[in-house]
Design a protein around this motif. Structure first.
Motif, PDB file in Angstrom:
ATOM      1  N   TYR A 172       0.843  -1.194   0.000  1.00  0.00           N
ATOM      2  CA  TYR A 172       0.000   0.000   0.000  1.00  0.00           C
ATOM      3  C   TYR A 172       0.876   1.240   0.000  1.00  0.00           C
ATOM      4  O   TYR A 172       1.785   1.382   0.820  1.00  0.00           O
ATOM      5  CB  TYR A 172      -0.920   0.024   1.220  1.00  0.00           C
ATOM      6  N   ALA A 173       0.588   2.162  -0.896  1.00  0.00           N
ATOM      7  CA  ALA A 173       1.331   3.412  -0.975  1.00  0.00           C
ATOM      8  C   ALA A 173       0.794   4.411   0.054  1.00  0.00           C
ATOM      9  O   ALA A 173      -0.342   4.298   0.510  1.00  0.00           O
ATOM     10  CB  ALA A 173       1.208   4.001  -2.377  1.00  0.00           C
ATOM     11  N   PRO A 174       1.602   5.411   0.450  1.00  0.00           N
ATOM     12  CA  PRO A 174       1.073   6.477   1.312  1.00  0.00           C
ATOM     13  C   PRO A 174      -0.065   7.213   0.604  1.00  0.00           C
ATOM     14  O   PRO A 174      -0.126   7.260  -0.624  1.00  0.00           O
ATOM     15  CB  PRO A 174       2.283   7.393   1.524  1.00  0.00           C
ATOM     16  N   ALA A 175      -0.968   7.781   1.381  1.00  0.00           N
ATOM     17  CA  ALA A 175      -2.097   8.527   0.836  1.00  0.00           C
ATOM     18  C   ALA A 175      -2.046   9.957   1.356  1.00  0.00           C
ATOM     19  O   ALA A 175      -1.735  10.203   2.524  1.00  0.00           O
ATOM     20  CB  ALA A 175      -3.418   7.873   1.221  1.00  0.00           C
ATOM     21  N   ARG A 176      -2.358  10.897   0.488  1.00  0.00           N
ATOM     22  CA  ARG A 176      -2.397  12.310   0.850  1.00  0.00           C
ATOM     23  C   ARG A 176      -3.855  12.727   0.996  1.00  0.00           C
ATOM     24  O   ARG A 176      -4.629  12.679   0.031  1.00  0.00           O
ATOM     25  CB  ARG A 176      -1.721  13.139  -0.238  1.00  0.00           C
ATOM     26  N   VAL A 177      -4.251  13.133   2.217  1.00  0.00           N
ATOM     27  CA  VAL A 177      -5.633  13.518   2.476  1.00  0.00           C
ATOM     28  C   VAL A 177      -5.640  14.864   3.198  1.00  0.00           C
ATOM     29  O   VAL A 177      -4.617  15.308   3.729  1.00  0.00           O
ATOM     30  CB  VAL A 177      -6.362  12.457   3.335  1.00  0.00           C
ATOM     31  N   GLY A 193      -2.082   1.800   8.517  1.00  0.00           N
ATOM     32  CA  GLY A 193      -1.513   3.143   8.439  1.00  0.00           C
ATOM     33  C   GLY A 193      -2.320   4.116   7.625  1.00  0.00           C
ATOM     34  O   GLY A 193      -2.047   5.320   7.656  1.00  0.00           O
ATOM     35  N   ARG A 194      -3.320   3.636   6.858  1.00  0.00           N
ATOM     36  CA  ARG A 194      -4.144   4.548   6.055  1.00  0.00           C
ATOM     37  C   ARG A 194      -5.547   4.702   6.641  1.00  0.00           C
ATOM     38  O   ARG A 194      -6.456   5.161   5.975  1.00  0.00           O
ATOM     39  CB  ARG A 194      -4.215   4.052   4.607  1.00  0.00           C
ATOM     40  N   ASN A 195      -5.708   4.318   7.906  1.00  0.00           N
ATOM     41  CA  ASN A 195      -7.017   4.431   8.529  1.00  0.00           C
ATOM     42  C   ASN A 195      -7.365   5.880   8.860  1.00  0.00           C
ATOM     43  O   ASN A 195      -6.488   6.731   9.019  1.00  0.00           O
ATOM     44  CB  ASN A 195      -7.084   3.592   9.804  1.00  0.00           C
ATOM     45  N   LEU A 196      -8.659   6.132   9.013  1.00  0.00           N
ATOM     46  CA  LEU A 196      -9.148   7.465   9.337  1.00  0.00           C
ATOM     47  C   LEU A 196      -8.567   7.966  10.652  1.00  0.00           C
ATOM     48  O   LEU A 196      -8.208   9.147  10.777  1.00  0.00           O
ATOM     49  CB  LEU A 196     -10.683   7.438   9.404  1.00  0.00           C
ATOM     50  N   SER A 197      -8.459   7.095  11.643  1.00  0.00           N
ATOM     51  CA  SER A 197      -7.928   7.516  12.942  1.00  0.00           C
ATOM     52  C   SER A 197      -6.489   8.013  12.819  1.00  0.00           C
ATOM     53  O   SER A 197      -6.081   8.934  13.538  1.00  0.00           O
ATOM     54  CB  SER A 197      -8.006   6.361  13.944  1.00  0.00           C
ATOM     55  N   VAL A 198      -5.711   7.428  11.927  1.00  0.00           N
ATOM     56  CA  VAL A 198      -4.324   7.861  11.729  1.00  0.00           C
ATOM     57  C   VAL A 198      -4.290   9.278  11.165  1.00  0.00           C
ATOM     58  O   VAL A 198      -3.480  10.118  11.583  1.00  0.00           O
ATOM     59  CB  VAL A 198      -3.584   6.886  10.801  1.00  0.00           C
ATOM     60  N   ALA A 199      -5.177   9.557  10.221  1.00  0.00           N
ATOM     61  CA  ALA A 199      -5.233  10.902   9.639  1.00  0.00           C
ATOM     62  C   ALA A 199      -5.604  11.934  10.694  1.00  0.00           C
ATOM     63  O   ALA A 199      -5.037  13.036  10.732  1.00  0.00           O
ATOM     64  CB  ALA A 199      -6.239  10.930   8.491  1.00  0.00           C
ATOM     65  N   LEU A 200      -6.542  11.601  11.580  1.00  0.00           N
ATOM     66  CA  LEU A 200      -6.950  12.539  12.625  1.00  0.00           C
ATOM     67  C   LEU A 200      -5.810  12.795  13.608  1.00  0.00           C
ATOM     68  O   LEU A 200      -5.587  13.933  14.036  1.00  0.00           O
ATOM     69  CB  LEU A 200      -8.179  12.007  13.352  1.00  0.00           C
ATOM     70  N   ARG A 201      -5.074  11.737  13.964  1.00  0.00           N
ATOM     71  CA  ARG A 201      -3.932  11.937  14.866  1.00  0.00           C
ATOM     72  C   ARG A 201      -2.852  12.773  14.199  1.00  0.00           C
ATOM     73  O   ARG A 201      -2.223  13.621  14.841  1.00  0.00           O
ATOM     74  CB  ARG A 201      -3.354  10.589  15.310  1.00  0.00           C
ATOM     75  N   ASN A 202      -2.617  12.545  12.904  1.00  0.00           N
ATOM     76  CA  ASN A 202      -1.588  13.304  12.200  1.00  0.00           C
ATOM     77  C   ASN A 202      -1.971  14.773  12.040  1.00  0.00           C
ATOM     78  O   ASN A 202      -1.106  15.616  11.773  1.00  0.00           O
ATOM     79  CB  ASN A 202      -1.322  12.684  10.830  1.00  0.00           C
ATOM     80  N   ALA A 203      -3.256  15.070  12.170  1.00  0.00           N
ATOM     81  CA  ALA A 203      -3.718  16.457  12.133  1.00  0.00           C
ATOM     82  C   ALA A 203      -3.821  17.036  13.543  1.00  0.00           C
ATOM     83  O   ALA A 203      -4.575  17.982  13.781  1.00  0.00           O
ATOM     84  CB  ALA A 203      -5.064  16.552  11.427  1.00  0.00           C
ATOM     85  N   GLY A 204      -3.083  16.486  14.478  1.00  0.00           N
ATOM     86  CA  GLY A 204      -3.044  16.991  15.838  1.00  0.00           C
ATOM     87  C   GLY A 204      -4.042  16.372  16.772  1.00  0.00           C
ATOM     88  O   GLY A 204      -4.024  16.646  17.976  1.00  0.00           O
ATOM     89  N   GLY A 205      -4.944  15.516  16.262  1.00  0.00           N
ATOM     90  CA  GLY A 205      -5.973  14.915  17.091  1.00  0.00           C
ATOM     91  C   GLY A 205      -7.213  15.787  17.173  1.00  0.00           C
ATOM     92  O   GLY A 205      -7.170  16.994  16.906  1.00  0.00           O
ATOM     93  N   ASP A 256     -13.354   2.408  11.474  1.00  0.00           N
ATOM     94  CA  ASP A 256     -12.103   3.101  11.198  1.00  0.00           C
ATOM     95  C   ASP A 256     -11.718   2.821   9.750  1.00  0.00           C
ATOM     96  O   ASP A 256     -10.852   1.984   9.463  1.00  0.00           O
ATOM     97  CB  ASP A 256     -11.019   2.617  12.164  1.00  0.00           C
ATOM     98  N   VAL A 257     -12.360   3.514   8.825  1.00  0.00           N
ATOM     99  CA  VAL A 257     -12.264   3.183   7.403  1.00  0.00           C
ATOM    100  C   VAL A 257     -10.890   3.528   6.847  1.00  0.00           C
ATOM    101  O   VAL A 257     -10.175   4.387   7.374  1.00  0.00           O
ATOM    102  CB  VAL A 257     -13.352   3.916   6.602  1.00  0.00           C
ATOM    103  N   MET A 258     -10.525   2.842   5.771  1.00  0.00           N
ATOM    104  CA  MET A 258      -9.269   3.112   5.084  1.00  0.00           C
ATOM    105  C   MET A 258      -9.453   4.298   4.143  1.00  0.00           C
ATOM    106  O   MET A 258     -10.445   4.390   3.423  1.00  0.00           O
ATOM    107  CB  MET A 258      -8.807   1.885   4.297  1.00  0.00           C
ATOM    108  N   LEU A 259      -8.477   5.208   4.149  1.00  0.00           N
ATOM    109  CA  LEU A 259      -8.531   6.386   3.296  1.00  0.00           C
ATOM    110  C   LEU A 259      -7.674   6.198   2.047  1.00  0.00           C
ATOM    111  O   LEU A 259      -6.780   5.351   2.018  1.00  0.00           O
ATOM    112  CB  LEU A 259      -8.052   7.621   4.065  1.00  0.00           C
TER     113      LEU A 259
END
Length: 411
Positions: free
Chosen positions: A170-175, A211-223, A257-260
């Motif tokens: 799986y490649a990294p995703a930009r969201v 690593g591409r789950n929605l929860s990961v994106a939220l944490r990477n945006a500061g939570g 916790d869907v995959m983005l």
């Protein structure tokens, strides 16, 4: 005997020194902090008349300004099978492909079409001699079904052949993440550094990632912030918006916790209030807090002996003011000289971006039974400063002026 002129000079110096180290004026705030109208009700002024009152009012005051959750109550969600906060379809469930993903196409006995492929930047799977097959946001089963139909339509097979389409990597995703998070911004999720690749896993057929789950994106945006409405997190993909209920991430119940995929847009709405129950570690909260601290008080004579770093201290999410004050080495010591300390909290309302300063007497917080009602939760980027007691200030003046100056001051 001290000459009169020298005595007057020493007295003047002593008075200037005492004036310089006297208690500073109370900090002014734009928002109605003292009345409980700021981001946290815990910021409000301490009410002396209700010192022994066992009821904590801050959570109720915070909740009074909350608008109803967009996704409905948890009871309503449970009554209809959890659909109140979930209006997505199968397009969001399971492992979905994104551009840059590496897949392995296998057709038994066929060397023409079998091989490794990368999902193109336009989101399609490009197989030789076939029209591009849409892959972005779809599962391998859906793409494989289209592939078999294309092989038959192109007269390469009389009947649909047996195929296997497996993800190798799986490649990294930009969201993009916006709304009630501490750091709204585009984030890149998924992928691992090259020195952390598991070679055995890479050589195996098939791949999986969290690593591409929605929860990961939220944490990477500061939570998510304490004012977030987790009942109705919006995910926009390909022009369609889905509403997700993520309250289970905080209370320990199941949640989707869907995959983005690259191009997804995530928006977290706000309930326009501080929610005490969101101030806990969770899959969608900040990983921790970088807290700025300053401690130049006794018994520690500087930052280094106090083990205070040059810039910040890391504390767990959910830490309160008094916990940080203890961590700041601002509590304890000789009662006669060190007990009457105070500590100032510097914070910022994340909804209005307006700063706030709150100062508390440490011993008042220690002795009150309702201390939790005035003990603010710390937010990312907060700062704390510890101030000396009055006795410590006088002691420092005596140390600077010497015995003669101190005696002169007392005459």
């Amino acid at each position: 005997m001290v000459p009169p002129l020298h005595r007057q000079t020493a007295r003047a110096v002593a008075l200037v020194a005492l004036a310089a180290c006297s208690a500073p004026r109370e900090a002014a705030n734009i928002e109605p902090v003292a009345e409980g109208g700021a981001y946290q009700a815990q910021y409000r002024d301490i009410e002396v008349r209700r010192e022994a009152m066992p009821i904590l009012e801050a959570p109720r005051i915070n909740a009074e300004s909350c608008r109803p959750p967009i996704g409905g109550t948890r009871e309503a969600a449970a009554a209809d099978g959890g659909k109140a906060g979930w209006r997505a379809d199968a397009a969001l469930r399971g492992d979905v492909l994104s551009r840059g993903d590496l897949v392995d196409l296998m057709l038994p006995g066929d060397e023409t079409f079998s091989g490794d492929y990368v999902i193109s930047r336009d989101g399609t799977l490009k197989v030789p001699f076939l029209a591009p097959i849409p892959a972005q946001g779809r599962t391998t089963a859906q793409v494989g079904a289209d592939l078999r139909r294309a092989l038959v339509a192109g007269d390469y097979y009389d009947t649909a052949p047996e195929t296997a389409l497996l993800v190798q990597d799986y490649a990294p995703a930009r969201v993009t993440v916006s709304g009630a998070v501490f750091e709204p911004q585009p984030v890149t999720i998924g992928g691992v550094p090259g020195d952390q690749v598991d070679t055995l896993r890479q050589a195996a057929l098939g791949a999986s990632t969290e690593g591409r789950n929605l929860s990961v994106a939220l944490r990477n945006a500061g939570g998510v912030r304490p004012d977030a409405d987790l009942s109705a997190v919006r995910l926009t993909r390909g022009g369609t918006t889905y509403t997700l209920d993520l309250r289970g991430a905080v209370d320990g119940t199941p949640f989707d916790d869907v995959m983005l995929i690259t191009g997804d847009q995530v928006e977290v709405p706000s309930r326009l209030c501080f929610q005490d129950d969101l101030m806990k570690p969770s899959p969608v909260s900040p990983a921790g807090i970088s807290l700025y601290m300053s401690n130049l008080t006794q018994p520690a004579t500087g930052n280094a002996p106090s083990a205070i770093g040059e810039t910040v201290r890391q504390v767990p999410y959910g830490t309160r003011y008094m916990q940080a004050v203890v961590d700041l080495n601002c509590v304890g010591g000789a009662r006669a000289s060190s007990a009457d300390r105070s500590a100032a909290l510097f914070s910022r309302n994340p909804m209005t971006d307006v700063s706030v300063v709150v100062e508390r007497k440490v011993e008042v917080m220690r002795t009150r039974a309702d201390r939790d009602d005035y003990d603010p939760y710390l937010l990312p980027g907060d700062a704390l400063a510890c101030y000396d007691s009055g006795v410590t200030n006088v002691t420092e003046v005596a140390r600077v002026l010497g015995v003669v100056g101190a005696l002169t001051l007392l005459r």
